[in-house]
Write an enzyme that holds these catalytic residues in place. Structure first.
Site, PDB file in Angstrom:
ATOM      1  N   HIS A 123     -87.542  10.563 -49.648  1.00  0.00           N
ATOM      2  CA  HIS A 123     -87.167   9.208 -50.098  1.00  0.00           C
ATOM      3  C   HIS A 123     -85.746   9.223 -50.676  1.00  0.00           C
ATOM      4  CE1 HIS A 123     -88.537   5.237 -52.135  1.00  0.00           C
ATOM      5  NE2 HIS A 123     -87.221   5.313 -52.210  1.00  0.00           N
TER       6      HIS A 123
ATOM      7  N   HIS B 117     -81.796   6.975 -50.651  1.00  0.00           N
ATOM      8  CA  HIS B 117     -80.969   5.837 -50.239  1.00  0.00           C
ATOM      9  C   HIS B 117     -79.553   6.337 -49.971  1.00  0.00           C
ATOM     10  CE1 HIS B 117     -84.059   2.891 -51.397  1.00  0.00           C
ATOM     11  NE2 HIS B 117     -84.370   3.810 -52.300  1.00  0.00           N
TER      12      HIS B 117
ATOM     13  N   LYS C 236     -91.701   0.892 -43.769  1.00  0.00           N
ATOM     14  CA  LYS C 236     -91.629   0.754 -45.229  1.00  0.00           C
ATOM     15  C   LYS C 236     -91.957  -0.676 -45.638  1.00  0.00           C
ATOM     16  CE  LYS C 236     -90.433   1.648 -49.528  1.00  0.00           C
ATOM     17  NZ  LYS C 236     -89.619   2.514 -50.329  1.00  0.00           N
TER      18      LYS C 236
ATOM     19  N   HIS D  24     -93.562   0.532 -51.338  1.00  0.00           N
ATOM     20  CA  HIS D  24     -93.038   0.289 -52.683  1.00  0.00           C
ATOM     21  C   HIS D  24     -94.136  -0.492 -53.400  1.00  0.00           C
ATOM     22  CE1 HIS D  24     -89.703  -0.411 -55.668  1.00  0.00           C
ATOM     23  NE2 HIS D  24     -90.704  -1.137 -56.127  1.00  0.00           N
TER      24      HIS D  24
ATOM     25  N   HIS E 283     -92.595   6.838 -55.116  1.00  0.00           N
ATOM     26  CA  HIS E 283     -92.183   6.948 -56.529  1.00  0.00           C
ATOM     27  C   HIS E 283     -93.289   6.525 -57.496  1.00  0.00           C
ATOM     28  CE1 HIS E 283     -91.234   2.885 -55.315  1.00  0.00           C
ATOM     29  NE2 HIS E 283     -90.063   3.186 -54.829  1.00  0.00           N
TER      30      HIS E 283
ATOM     31  N   ASP F 191     -85.855   9.380 -54.532  1.00  0.00           N
ATOM     32  CA  ASP F 191     -85.438   7.975 -54.690  1.00  0.00           C
ATOM     33  C   ASP F 191     -84.023   7.913 -55.253  1.00  0.00           C
ATOM     34  OD1 ASP F 191     -85.480   5.242 -54.562  1.00  0.00           O
ATOM     35  OD2 ASP F 191     -86.678   4.964 -56.368  1.00  0.00           O
TER      36      ASP F 191
HETATM   37  C1  NCD Z   1     -83.726   1.394 -54.959  1.00  0.00           C
HETATM   38  C2  NCD Z   1     -82.344   0.985 -54.433  1.00  0.00           C
HETATM   39  O1  NCD Z   1     -81.434   0.827 -55.249  1.00  0.00           O
HETATM   40  O2  NCD Z   1     -82.204   0.826 -53.227  1.00  0.00           O
HETATM   41  N1  NCD Z   1     -83.807   1.086 -56.357  1.00  0.00           N
HETATM   42  C3  NCD Z   1     -84.664   1.601 -57.255  1.00  0.00           C
HETATM   43  O3  NCD Z   1     -84.637   1.121 -58.398  1.00  0.00           O
HETATM   44  N2  NCD Z   1     -85.479   2.579 -56.969  1.00  0.00           N
HETATM   45  C4  NCD Z   1     -84.796   0.728 -54.164  1.00  0.00           C
HETATM   46  C5  NCD Z   1     -86.182   1.206 -54.451  1.00  0.00           C
HETATM   47  O4  NCD Z   1     -86.597   2.254 -53.961  1.00  0.00           O
HETATM   48  O5  NCD Z   1     -86.871   0.521 -55.210  1.00  0.00           O
HETATM   49 ZN    ZN Z   2     -86.156   3.906 -53.209  1.00  0.00          ZN
END
Ligand code: NCD
Ligand code: ZN
Length: 345
Positions: free
Chosen positions: A14, A16, A99, A136, A174, A247
């Protein structure tokens, strides 16, 4: 104390990576450690079609500065997905799964799902193709307290999905509550990813007096000490259904202002495995790190375990406060603090 530990190369299930300049700055941090990463599809224009996924995968891999780095992408579920393209994308392994972002629950989730029943046709395809649903797990409603969102989602949405799609593999992403941990444990086809920050922060580190610490603000928000203990126990001692998913979610510091409009997301890629190692050491369970970081994930996703090893050395280092590059400035989680483990390059 041991000086070195060797483990099979991890994967991060996971992450981003964002797009453009931000992607160029952050991708190599994940590639320095992991062989595979799941790149989350909540880009500014979400990844809802297979051709977007093909391009996005190439963009990350090309910027990763690593030969043997593989990006896996789940399709961003919307209520009006092109189901033929979705099915083809799954069959061709362009999508590793899908997702589910509930509508407006987190960063870039305005195309997310409002009514769960509207994505049942997509979930049916997912189940038939034996692919994974990544969730999520938070329910947003005016009368639901921010700390109860995970529990409400499990009770009111995830349970429905679980009952209707009995063969579907689901990851509760998460996990942030002991309630979530128990739910994952209670079901055969469920897995859970665990972040370092949910094992290090409680709500007291996020909400301070009448403001928030934007660099500790993420979704789902950190909960109580009891939750933190349950999550640590699941990662460090339960050893099967839970696996590594940082995450890591970078935002330029201008988007992390000291108020509630701050974008949620914590950037931990710079010290990800090192943070996990320190937590496992604190829990007296370094011997279990490899199972969590490198074995449970591929087993759940039905993928081969990595072959190479990596080494962590027992040496103190200072996590830099910020990453500044390419006109981007990001605050590192744990920035300015010392860690006792370092991945050897
Ligand atoms: C994530 C993001 O910024 O893309 N933010 C977060 O608070 N974890 C998105 C997500 O996984 O919720
Ligand atoms: Zn995330």
């Amino acid at each position: 104390m041991k000086n070195n530990i060797q483990i099979l190369q991890p994967d991060d299930w996971h992450v981003h990576f964002r797009e453009g300049a931000m992607l160029k700055v952050v991708s190599h941090f994940s590639a320095r450690i992991n062989r595979r990463c799941i790149a989350m599809p909540n880009t500014n224009t979400p990844i809802t079609e297979s051709n977007q996924a093909v391009n996005y995968k190439a963009e990350i891999q090309n910027n990763s500065k690593s030969e043997d780095f593989e990006i896996l992408i789940p399709c961003y579920l919307t209520e009006n997905l092109d189901l033929n393209d979705f099915k083809e994308g799954l069959k061709k392994n362009i999508f590793i799964g899908a997702k589910l972002y509930p509508n407006n629950v987190t960063t870039n989730s305005s195309l997310g799902v409002s009514k769960i029943e509207n994505i049942y046709p997509a979930l049916e395809i997912l189940e038939k193709e034996n692919k994974v649903l990544l969730v999520h797990g938070e329910k947003i409603r005016k009368d639901i307290d921010i700390f109860d969102r995970e529990k409400y989602f499990i009770d009111q949405e995830l349970n429905k999905i679980r009952d209707k799609f009995k063969e579907l593999k689901i990851v509760l992403e998460h996990v942030s509550t002991s309630y979530g941990i128990d739910f994952v444990k209670s079901n055969n086809l469920m897995g859970g990813t665990i972040t370092p920050h949910h094992m290090l922060l409680t709500k007291k580190d996020v909400f301070i007096d009448d403001s928030i610490n934007p660099y500790h603000f993420c979704m789902p928000v950190a909960k109580t000490e009891k939750d933190l203990i349950a999550i640590r126990k699941a990662a460090c001692h339960q050893n099967k259904k839970f696996f590594l998913g940082t995450d890591s979610a970078p935002h330029h510091i201008n988007h992390k202002l000291k108020n509630i409009l701050s974008k949620p997301g914590i950037f931990s890629a710079v010290s990800s495995l090192e943070l996990y190692a320190s937590i496992f050491e604190e829990e007296n369970s370094l011997r279990n790190l490899e199972v969590f970081s490198s074995i449970n994930g591929p087993k759940f996703y039905n993928l081969p375990v990595n072959k190479k090893n990596i080494t962590l050395t027992n040496e103190q280092w200072l996590v830099p406060e910020f990453i500044e590059d390419n006109n981007i400035k990001i605050k590192n989680f744990y920035g300015g603090k010392k860690l006792n483990w370092k991945v050897k390059n």
